[in-house]
Enzyme design. Structure first.
Site, PDB file in Angstrom:
ATOM      1  N   SER A   1      27.658 -60.796  83.127  1.00 42.34           N
ATOM      2  CA  SER A   1      28.948 -61.495  83.298  1.00 42.34           C
ATOM      3  C   SER A   1      30.121 -60.748  82.696  1.00 42.34           C
ATOM      4  CB  SER A   1      28.921 -62.869  82.624  1.00 42.34           C
ATOM      5  OG  SER A   1      27.879 -63.647  83.087  1.00 42.34           O
TER       6      SER A   1
ATOM      7  N   HIS B   1      30.423 -61.261  88.956  1.00 44.66           N
ATOM      8  CA  HIS B   1      29.231 -60.511  89.373  1.00 44.66           C
ATOM      9  C   HIS B   1      29.388 -60.060  90.813  1.00 44.66           C
ATOM     10  CE1 HIS B   1      27.569 -62.940  86.110  1.00 44.66           C
ATOM     11  NE2 HIS B   1      26.596 -62.081  86.017  1.00 44.66           N
TER      12      HIS B   1
ATOM     13  N   HIS C   1      21.088 -64.978  88.791  1.00 40.17           N
ATOM     14  CA  HIS C   1      20.482 -65.821  87.768  1.00 40.17           C
ATOM     15  C   HIS C   1      19.599 -66.873  88.417  1.00 40.17           C
ATOM     16  CE1 HIS C   1      24.342 -64.311  86.327  1.00 40.17           C
ATOM     17  NE2 HIS C   1      23.812 -64.314  85.104  1.00 40.17           N
TER      18      HIS C   1
ATOM     19  N   TYR D   1      19.740 -69.960  87.807  1.00 43.74           N
ATOM     20  CA  TYR D   1      20.522 -71.176  88.133  1.00 43.74           C
ATOM     21  C   TYR D   1      21.240 -71.085  89.477  1.00 43.74           C
ATOM     22  CZ  TYR D   1      24.522 -68.561  86.188  1.00 43.74           C
ATOM     23  OH  TYR D   1      25.464 -67.613  85.929  1.00 43.74           O
ATOM     24  N   GLU D   2      21.313 -69.883  90.037  1.00 46.34           N
ATOM     25  CA  GLU D   2      21.924 -69.757  91.362  1.00 46.34           C
ATOM     26  C   GLU D   2      20.997 -70.262  92.461  1.00 46.34           C
ATOM     27  OE1 GLU D   2      24.289 -65.955  91.854  1.00 46.34           O
ATOM     28  OE2 GLU D   2      23.458 -65.633  89.858  1.00 46.34           O
TER      29      GLU D   2
ATOM     30  N   ALA E   1      26.102 -61.572  78.606  1.00 48.63           N
ATOM     31  CA  ALA E   1      26.998 -62.338  77.747  1.00 48.63           C
ATOM     32  C   ALA E   1      26.152 -63.446  77.139  1.00 48.63           C
ATOM     33  CB  ALA E   1      28.129 -62.919  78.570  1.00 48.63           C
TER      34      ALA E   1
ATOM     35  N   MET F   1      21.504 -67.030  79.768  1.00 42.82           N
ATOM     36  CA  MET F   1      20.839 -67.543  80.975  1.00 42.82           C
ATOM     37  C   MET F   1      20.268 -66.417  81.830  1.00 42.82           C
ATOM     38  SD  MET F   1      23.780 -70.306  81.965  1.00 42.82           S
ATOM     39  CE  MET F   1      24.493 -71.364  80.690  1.00 42.82           C
ATOM     40  N   SER F   2      19.911 -65.300  81.194  1.00 48.17           N
ATOM     41  CA  SER F   2      19.433 -64.156  81.990  1.00 48.17           C
ATOM     42  C   SER F   2      18.497 -63.273  81.160  1.00 48.17           C
ATOM     43  CB  SER F   2      20.633 -63.331  82.467  1.00 48.17           C
ATOM     44  OG  SER F   2      21.248 -62.674  81.379  1.00 48.17           O
TER      45      SER F   2
ATOM     46  N   ASN G   1      31.029 -66.234  72.795  1.00 48.60           N
ATOM     47  CA  ASN G   1      31.473 -67.476  72.151  1.00 48.60           C
ATOM     48  C   ASN G   1      30.447 -67.810  71.075  1.00 48.60           C
ATOM     49  OD1 ASN G   1      29.819 -68.016  74.736  1.00 48.60           O
ATOM     50  ND2 ASN G   1      29.534 -69.893  73.552  1.00 48.60           N
TER      51      ASN G   1
ATOM     52  N   HIS H   1      33.194 -70.901  81.127  1.00 48.95           N
ATOM     53  CA  HIS H   1      32.892 -69.659  81.845  1.00 48.95           C
ATOM     54  C   HIS H   1      34.074 -68.696  81.722  1.00 48.95           C
ATOM     55  CE1 HIS H   1      30.611 -67.096  84.469  1.00 48.95           C
ATOM     56  NE2 HIS H   1      31.568 -67.057  85.367  1.00 48.95           N
TER      57      HIS H   1
HETATM   58  N1  HPA Z   1      25.184 -70.611  76.235  1.00 48.73           N
HETATM   59  C1  HPA Z   1      24.411 -70.122  77.219  1.00 48.73           C
HETATM   60  N2  HPA Z   1      24.706 -69.022  77.877  1.00 48.73           N
HETATM   61  C2  HPA Z   1      25.813 -68.365  77.530  1.00 48.73           C
HETATM   62  C3  HPA Z   1      26.665 -68.823  76.528  1.00 48.73           C
HETATM   63  C4  HPA Z   1      26.330 -70.009  75.844  1.00 48.73           C
HETATM   64  O1  HPA Z   1      27.048 -70.475  74.957  1.00 48.73           O
HETATM   65  N3  HPA Z   1      27.689 -67.939  76.434  1.00 48.73           N
HETATM   66  C5  HPA Z   1      27.446 -66.985  77.359  1.00 48.73           C
HETATM   67  N4  HPA Z   1      26.320 -67.228  78.024  1.00 48.73           N
END
Ligand code: HPA
Length: 280
Positions: free
Chosen positions: A35, A66, A88, A90-91, A118, A219-220, A243, A255
């Site tokens: 990301s 992406h 991912h 989730y897609e 990320a 998530m990856s 974050n 996001h």
């Molecule tokens: N949680 C899950 N996936 C993420 C986060 C998060 O806070 N930040 C970037 N990808």
């Protein structure tokens, strides 16, 4: 689409053959850009770009940040194959489909894989913009059955029960740390936990993830690392902390925030990756 999908070997081979016909040399090092980190691919010289949508069997990327292209060229003198963007779970793709490009990389002769993502910082010492070298992972998601190696094993691709205790190559980790320190980049080593997403974690989930020993959450990456290890690749994975998650003063991540921190992280991750490539 279900969690799992049986993909015949011929499909991987067709994709590898399709790419092989279009590139001037076989790539040796693979890069996966997560990301907001896709612009790292701009550093690749003499590159040939192929959209995921035109390569047979490749999953199409659907998330902002992406673009979903394969770039083959030279980076620091090495023949590289870059996944500019990834897909991912989730897609809506199966775990086999999201790792499809990694297996194709193996067929093309890639033996070293560098991944970026990320991630949300769980470790209270982490700040947005920091970089974490993955020392280990918790495949929470795969532990519950969603493992990309589920199904018949192809013995010449790798063992039925692959060892993951050295999934993250110690030499590459040491090199990445050395380079980050020399460049003054805030660097950590830690444990990455993967969740299916796309919803972000609740405060209770953040507390749980800290308790089980995770330093960053995303998530990856984990499915790709499993396939890469199975295929005998040496792996280096870097999380850009976009974050931070504090269960006691919870601020929901967005996001947009992830993409924005990604932009600040690009020069840092680029410096580390270029430095590592110069030394291998
Ligand atoms: N949680 C899950 N996936 C993420 C986060 C998060 O806070 N930040 C970037 N990808």
């Amino acid at each position: 689409m279900h969690v799992h999908e049986a993909i015949p070997r011929s499909e991987y081979e067709a994709a590898a053959a399709w790419i092989r016909e279009r590139i001037p040399f076989p790539p040796r090092i693979g890069l996966v850009l997560g990301s907001g980190l896709a612009s790292l691919a701009e550093a690749v010289e003499g590159s040939i770009a192929m959209a995921f949508t035109e390569i047979p069997g490749f999953p199409a990327a659907t998330v902002e940040g992406h673009p979903g292209r394969v770039i083959v060229g030279k980076l620091e003198g090495h023949p590289v194959m870059v996944l500019q963007g990834r897909v991912h779970f989730y897609e809506g793709y199966s775990v086999q489909r999201i790792t499809f490009p990694i297996r194709v990389m193996q067929l093309l002769g890639i033996r070293i894989l560098i991944l970026t993502n990320a991630a949300g910082g769980l470790n209270p010492a982490f700040r947005p913009g920091d970089v974490m070298i993955l020392r280990d992972h918790i495949g929470l998601f795969g532990m519950a059955g969603a493992n990309p190696l589920r199904g018949p094993n192809e013995a010449d691709w790798g063992p039925r029960f692959p060892d993951l205790s050295r999934a993250y190559d110690p030499e590459l980790r040491a090199l990445a740390r050395e380079i980050a320190e020399a460049e003054g980049i805030p660097i950590h080593e830690g444990v990455y936990v993967m969740l299916g997403g796309p919803s972000f974690e609740t405060p209770a989930e953040v507390r749980f993830l800290r308790l089980i020993g995770a330093d960053a959450v995303g998530m990856s990456t984990v499915p790709e690392v499993i396939v890469a290890c199975h295929g005998g690749m040496r792996v280096l994975a870097l999380s850009g902390i976009s974050n931070v998650l504090n269960p006691d003063a919870f601020e929901p991540p967005s996001h947009e925030e992830v993409l924005q921190a990604g932009r600040a992280l690009v020069p840092r991750l680029t410096a580390i990756i270029r430095g590592v490539l110069r030394r291998i």
